[in-house]
Design a protein around this motif. Structure first.
Motif, PDB file in Angstrom:
ATOM      1  N   VAL A 180      56.105  68.837  92.893  1.00 45.47           N
ATOM      2  CA  VAL A 180      55.930  69.803  92.169  1.00 45.47           C
ATOM      3  C   VAL A 180      54.675  69.623  91.316  1.00 45.47           C
ATOM      4  N   GLY A 181      54.224  68.640  91.064  1.00 46.03           N
ATOM      5  CA  GLY A 181      53.187  68.404  90.039  1.00 46.03           C
ATOM      6  C   GLY A 181      53.454  68.520  88.720  1.00 46.03           C
ATOM      7  N   ALA A 182      52.464  68.550  87.786  1.00 47.88           N
ATOM      8  CA  ALA A 182      52.821  68.274  86.560  1.00 47.88           C
ATOM      9  C   ALA A 182      53.492  69.344  85.658  1.00 47.88           C
ATOM     10  N   ASP A 183      53.219  70.531  86.095  1.00 46.19           N
ATOM     11  CA  ASP A 183      53.428  71.972  85.400  1.00 46.19           C
ATOM     12  C   ASP A 183      54.845  72.119  85.426  1.00 46.19           C
ATOM     13  N   VAL A 184      55.853  71.851  86.374  1.00 49.91           N
ATOM     14  CA  VAL A 184      57.128  72.291  86.483  1.00 49.91           C
ATOM     15  C   VAL A 184      58.047  71.141  85.292  1.00 49.91           C
ATOM     16  N   MET A 185      58.714  72.009  84.413  1.00 44.22           N
ATOM     17  CA  MET A 185      59.432  71.056  83.732  1.00 44.22           C
ATOM     18  C   MET A 185      60.659  70.426  84.251  1.00 44.22           C
ATOM     19  N   LEU A 186      60.798  69.075  84.467  1.00 44.97           N
ATOM     20  CA  LEU A 186      61.715  68.328  85.061  1.00 44.97           C
ATOM     21  C   LEU A 186      62.582  67.829  84.053  1.00 44.97           C
ATOM     22  N   THR A 187      63.918  67.823  84.598  1.00 48.91           N
ATOM     23  CA  THR A 187      65.025  67.061  83.472  1.00 48.91           C
ATOM     24  C   THR A 187      66.001  66.515  84.260  1.00 48.91           C
ATOM     25  N   VAL A 188      66.711  65.511  84.075  1.00 50.26           N
ATOM     26  CA  VAL A 188      67.795  64.786  84.760  1.00 50.26           C
ATOM     27  C   VAL A 188      69.159  64.685  84.110  1.00 50.26           C
ATOM     28  N   ASP A 189      69.958  64.829  84.825  1.00 47.27           N
ATOM     29  CA  ASP A 189      71.672  64.869  84.542  1.00 47.27           C
ATOM     30  C   ASP A 189      72.384  63.945  85.049  1.00 47.27           C
ATOM     31  N   ALA A 190      73.089  62.838  84.095  1.00 48.78           N
ATOM     32  CA  ALA A 190      73.730  61.871  84.972  1.00 48.78           C
ATOM     33  C   ALA A 190      75.371  62.194  84.741  1.00 48.78           C
ATOM     34  N   ASN A 191      75.737  63.257  83.922  1.00 48.22           N
ATOM     35  CA  ASN A 191      77.089  63.421  83.826  1.00 48.22           C
ATOM     36  C   ASN A 191      77.939  62.078  83.656  1.00 48.22           C
ATOM     37  N   ASP A 206      60.678  57.125  82.684  1.00 48.97           N
ATOM     38  CA  ASP A 206      59.648  57.331  81.683  1.00 48.97           C
ATOM     39  C   ASP A 206      58.329  57.837  82.332  1.00 48.97           C
ATOM     40  N   GLU A 207      58.128  57.163  83.695  1.00 50.20           N
ATOM     41  CA  GLU A 207      57.011  57.346  84.312  1.00 50.20           C
ATOM     42  C   GLU A 207      57.018  58.801  84.726  1.00 50.20           C
ATOM     43  N   HIS A 208      57.854  59.566  84.680  1.00 46.24           N
ATOM     44  CA  HIS A 208      58.020  60.809  85.454  1.00 46.24           C
ATOM     45  C   HIS A 208      57.823  61.995  84.745  1.00 46.24           C
ATOM     46  N   ALA A 209      57.622  61.768  83.578  1.00 43.27           N
ATOM     47  CA  ALA A 209      57.482  62.922  82.468  1.00 43.27           C
ATOM     48  C   ALA A 209      58.571  63.966  82.370  1.00 43.27           C
ATOM     49  N   LEU A 210      59.563  63.274  82.227  1.00 46.01           N
ATOM     50  CA  LEU A 210      60.779  64.202  82.165  1.00 46.01           C
ATOM     51  C   LEU A 210      60.723  64.858  80.761  1.00 46.01           C
ATOM     52  N   ALA A 211      61.421  66.040  80.766  1.00 45.32           N
ATOM     53  CA  ALA A 211      61.717  66.428  79.486  1.00 45.32           C
ATOM     54  C   ALA A 211      62.728  66.183  78.574  1.00 45.32           C
ATOM     55  N   LEU A 212      63.889  65.667  79.488  1.00 45.81           N
ATOM     56  CA  LEU A 212      64.920  64.947  78.780  1.00 45.81           C
ATOM     57  C   LEU A 212      65.597  64.395  79.917  1.00 45.81           C
ATOM     58  N   ILE A 213      66.549  63.411  79.338  1.00 42.87           N
ATOM     59  CA  ILE A 213      67.776  63.009  80.248  1.00 42.87           C
ATOM     60  C   ILE A 213      68.893  63.368  79.505  1.00 42.87           C
ATOM     61  N   GLU A 214      69.887  63.804  80.428  1.00 41.86           N
ATOM     62  CA  GLU A 214      71.227  64.421  79.738  1.00 41.86           C
ATOM     63  C   GLU A 214      72.315  63.600  80.224  1.00 41.86           C
TER      64      GLU A 214
END
Ligand code: NPG
Length: 369
Positions: A180-191, A206-214
């Protein structure tokens, strides 16, 4: 307002595609819809509890029972009910936030409909449309995940949340970011799927420029969230750990999160959700509106909440067609990555009674005695 009748209706809505998380796959939603009636108005609420107690301790069967036996009778017995005192009247029951939230929501809706005021305006909403995201389940392969995400990005979603769990984290996230490239905001959720032992591993995200880890760790494991937050550049967000304003204040004080996902059902209702928003805004903690695959009823109300100024990150409030072929209200559509906030009285949408009847699996009406 004096409540005359409360209807508890269960509906079954199949998903467009099954949704897989670290705790299992959901193919259909078994949802409890609450409908309250008084002489002056009617109101709708939706209970977000899932069909099984796997996301949190609550589940739809338990919510139904606690509403039927304790919560609804308490409101029907009250000479007068107003939205602001529902939580107090229900406080004698411990926990059961999702059941309480559904009943409070129906009362809030009825009150606002009779006053001609929208929920967004009542909560202090500041936007007429909100930017929204999409949540993507665990896939059968990385190629399938990348294709699914690409489809959502093409549809206009500017923020994508990926479900992760042990064995499904760094590689799928790296593959999606590369695609998706750098412009899409990505987050992850581990529940809650990891433990404190996994901190070093999770820092690799951290390497993947995530907006947050949930919610990487257990709902009651704030210590591990504090420890991760101290060593990762990725902002740590809490979901399952926050069931009240007090939980939010405590977690922020401890340094367990710099972002909070607010789900009105999880915290006992829209009024508590608004208080958590206010606290987070005052403490410079970003918030966003979580989702529980709501029908149009809950989705309308979530849009109203997400229009508040502190909701600075896009929420899990996708267009109706991401979840259901036929929704029980008019569908919400994505326009340029945004969805319009309803402006009509109350939640601002009308359930389509013909559709509702078609998907209903049971109805129970409790009346004032
Ligand atoms: O878009 O409404 C939605 C669903 C968003 O992923 C979503 N919800 O933990 O936030 C979550 C998650 C979820 C909850 C997934 C329960 C599965 C079950």
């Amino acid at each position: 307002m004096r409540l005359d009748e409360v209807e508890l209706r269960r509906i079954a809505l199949p998903f467009v595609t099954p949704f897989r998380t670290s705790f299992g796959t959901i193919v259909e939603r078994d949802i409890l819809v609450v409908h309250v009636r008084s002489a002056a108005a009617e109101g709708w609420g939706e209970c977000v509890a899932l069909g099984e107690p796997v996301y949190s301790a609550e589940w739809v069967g338990g919510a139904h029972e606690v509403l039927r036996r304790f919560l609804v009778p308490a409101l029907l017995a009250a000479p007068d009910v107003c939205a602001d005192d529902v939580a107090g009247r229900l406080a004698f029951v411990r926990g059961h936030q999702m059941a309480k939230a559904a009943l409070e929501m129906a009362v809030v809706d009825a009150e606002l409909r009779s006053a001609g005021q929208s929920l967004a305006s009542r909560l202090g909403g500041a936007r007429s449309r909100v930017e929204v995201g999409v949540s993507v389940g665990i896939a059968a392969s990385i190629a399938e995940l990348v294709a699914t995400v690409a489809g959502y990005v093409d549809a206009g979603y500017g923020r994508v949340k990926l479900k992760i769990g042990p064995g499904w984290d760094i590689e799928p996230v790296a593959a999606v970011r590369a695609h998706v490239g750098a412009d899409v905001m990505l987050t992850v959720d581990a529940n809650c799927a990891y433990t404190g032992e996994d901190i070093e591993h999770l820092v690799r995200l951290d390497e993947h420029a995530l907006a947050l880890i949930e919610q990487p760790f257990g709902a009651d494991d704030l210590a591990s969230h504090v420890a991760l937050a101290a060593v990762t550049r990725t902002p740590v967000c809490l979901d399952e750990s926050i069931e009240s304003l007090r939980d939010a204040a405590g977690a922020i004080d401890m340094g367990a999160c710099s972002v909070v996902s607010i789900k009105p059902g999880r915290v006992g209702g829209y009024l508590e959700a608004r208080r958590i928003h206010d606290l987070c805004m005052a403490r410079d903690v970003a918030v966003w509106c979580g989702g529980m695959f709501e029908t149009g009823i809950g989705r309308a109300a979530n849009l109203a909440l997400a229009s508040l100024p502190g909701f600075t990150l896009p929420g899990d409030i996708s267009a109706s067609d991401r979840y259901y072929r036929t929704d029980i209200t008019e569908p919400f559509v994505l326009q340029d990555g945004h969805i319009t906030v309803p402006t009509g009285p109350g939640i601002g949408v009308e359930p389509r009674l013909d559709v509702l009847d078609r998907v209903t699996t049971s109805i129970e009406r409790l009346r004032r005695r």
